[in-house]
Each structure stands twice: as structure tokens, then as C-alpha cells.
Design a protein around this motif. Structure first.
Motif, short mmCIF file in Angstrom:
data_model
loop_
_atom_site.label_atom_id
_atom_site.label_comp_id
_atom_site.label_asym_id
_atom_site.label_seq_id
_atom_site.Cartn_x
_atom_site.Cartn_y
_atom_site.Cartn_z
N TYR A 251 1.03 -1.12 -0.23
CA TYR A 251 -0.09 -0.20 0.03
C TYR A 251 0.86 1.51 0.13
CZ TYR A 251 -3.54 -3.26 1.35
OH TYR A 251 -4.45 -4.52 1.52
N ALA A 252 0.61 2.46 -0.33
CA ALA A 252 1.05 3.61 -0.44
C ALA A 252 0.16 4.81 0.03
CB ALA A 252 1.36 3.83 -2.37
N ASN A 253 -0.03 5.34 0.89
CA ASN A 253 -0.56 5.98 1.51
C ASN A 253 -1.69 6.06 1.57
OD1 ASN A 253 1.19 7.86 0.80
ND2 ASN A 253 1.07 7.94 -1.23
N PRO A 254 -1.88 4.93 2.72
CA PRO A 254 -3.37 4.37 2.82
C PRO A 254 -3.66 5.33 3.81
CG PRO A 254 -1.73 3.45 4.05
CD PRO A 254 -0.52 4.06 3.85
N ALA A 255 -5.28 6.08 3.71
CA ALA A 255 -5.86 6.94 3.97
C ALA A 255 -6.45 6.57 5.82
CB ALA A 255 -6.83 7.70 3.54
N PRO A 256 -6.29 7.37 6.76
CA PRO A 256 -6.97 6.70 7.57
C PRO A 256 -8.16 6.00 8.36
CG PRO A 256 -5.90 8.85 8.29
CD PRO A 256 -5.81 8.90 6.55
N PRO A 257 -9.45 7.13 7.38
CA PRO A 257 -10.07 5.73 7.12
C PRO A 257 -10.13 4.39 6.61
CG PRO A 257 -10.93 7.66 6.16
CD PRO A 257 -9.65 7.73 6.23
N LEU A 258 -9.43 3.68 5.50
CA LEU A 258 -8.74 2.77 5.04
C LEU A 258 -8.26 1.84 6.59
CD1 LEU A 258 -8.77 0.21 3.04
CD2 LEU A 258 -6.17 1.18 2.61
N ARG A 259 -7.03 2.61 6.85
CA ARG A 259 -6.11 1.83 8.23
C ARG A 259 -7.07 1.95 9.64
NH1 ARG A 259 -0.97 2.07 8.38
NH2 ARG A 259 0.13 3.88 7.17
N ASP A 260 -8.24 3.05 9.99
CA ASP A 260 -9.63 1.98 11.06
C ASP A 260 -9.70 0.87 10.76
OD1 ASP A 260 -7.88 4.68 12.40
OD2 ASP A 260 -9.65 5.84 11.75
N ALA A 261 -10.24 1.19 9.16
CA ALA A 261 -11.76 0.14 9.09
C ALA A 261 -10.95 -0.90 8.75
CB ALA A 261 -11.86 0.43 7.90
N ALA A 262 -9.56 -1.24 8.86
CA ALA A 262 -8.86 -2.43 8.43
C ALA A 262 -8.81 -2.78 10.05
CB ALA A 262 -7.42 -2.95 7.80
N GLU A 263 -7.93 -2.38 10.96
CA GLU A 263 -7.54 -2.98 12.06
C GLU A 263 -9.12 -3.01 12.85
OE1 GLU A 263 -5.62 0.70 14.72
OE2 GLU A 263 -3.71 1.19 12.59
N THR A 264 -10.19 -2.62 12.37
CA THR A 264 -11.66 -2.26 13.42
C THR A 264 -11.87 -3.76 13.16
OG1 THR A 264 -12.36 -0.37 13.34
CG2 THR A 264 -13.88 -2.00 13.51
N LEU A 265 -11.81 -4.56 11.54
CA LEU A 265 -12.61 -5.44 11.11
C LEU A 265 -11.08 -6.61 11.31
CD1 LEU A 265 -13.85 -4.74 8.27
CD2 LEU A 265 -14.52 -5.89 10.46
N GLY A 266 -9.62 -6.32 11.55
CA GLY A 266 -8.89 -7.59 12.17
C GLY A 266 -7.93 -7.25 10.46
N PHE A 267 -7.27 -6.89 9.59
CA PHE A 267 -6.94 -6.88 8.87
C PHE A 267 -5.70 -6.03 8.99
CE2 PHE A 267 -10.96 -7.48 6.27
CZ PHE A 267 -11.42 -9.14 6.48
N SER A 268 -5.43 -5.36 9.63
CA SER A 268 -4.39 -4.31 9.43
C SER A 268 -2.94 -5.05 9.96
CB SER A 268 -4.38 -3.86 10.60
OG SER A 268 -4.65 -4.97 12.29
N GLN A 269 -2.47 -7.20 9.03
CA GLN A 269 -1.25 -7.05 9.22
C GLN A 269 -1.68 -7.28 7.37
OE1 GLN A 269 1.11 -7.00 10.68
NE2 GLN A 269 -0.25 -5.44 12.39
N THR A 270 -2.51 -7.56 7.54
CA THR A 270 -2.62 -8.06 5.70
C THR A 270 -2.44 -7.13 4.22
OG1 THR A 270 -4.94 -9.26 6.58
CG2 THR A 270 -4.33 -8.82 4.16
#
Length: 94
Positions: free
Chosen positions: A75-94
């Protein structure tokens, strides 16, 4: 989420500001084409303002598919909404 290596030569694919189910289908088609034609991809997520679960599911599945084939995926420059949603759903390490 894995940041793309800055010096890697990857196909850059931008995702839209509203990354919903419709945008996820379009991205899936683009990623399927890239899977056979590129050494890897870099998802440009700078413009994302809203993301839904199908969008995250496509990104997670693509990360696994590219990795399984030994191809780069980041990923390049992941915006905060994407980061937050990924963390909420447990995808942050994908």
C-alpha cells in the motif's frame, strides 16, 4: 497493512474515495488481470474517505493471492479511514 517498498517496481492501482462493494468488484477485476501480468502491485489508497467490508475483503484476498504466487503486494499512503477500518476488522496485518 503493509506499506509498499518505495524503490520497488510495482503496478500502481488507485482505489476511489468511496471504496464500496461496486468499487471492490472493479478492483478485483483489475487485480486478477495484474496477477498474471505484473511482478506485484502497490495499492494507492490516499483518496479513500469511506470503505466497506467487501473492499477490505478484496484487499485481504488479493494480498494472500499475490503472496502465494511470490508477488509483491503493498500500500502507498493508506488514508486514515482505510487504516481504521482494517484495524477494526482485524485486517491490519494483511
Amino acid at each position: 497493512m503493509t506499506e509498499a517498498e518505495p524503490n520497488a517496481t510495482l503496478l500502481s492501482i488507485a482505489i476511489p474515495a468511496i471504496f464500496d462493494a461496486g468499487a471492490a468488484v472493479t478492483l478485483l477485476e483489475t487485480l486478477n488481470d495484474a496477477l498474471g501480468a505484473a511482478e506485484g502491485v502497490c495499492i494507492d489508497a490516499a483518496e479513500v474517505q469511506r470503505v466497506t467490508t467487501p473492499g477490505l475483503q478484496v484487499l485481504a484476498a488479493a494480498a494472500r493471492s499475490f503472496s502465494a504466487k511470490g508477488l509483491a503486494f503493498g500500500y502507498a499512503n493508506p488514508a486514515p479511514p482505510l487504516r481504521d477500518a482494517a484495524e477494526t476488522l482485524g485486517f491490519s496485518q494483511t
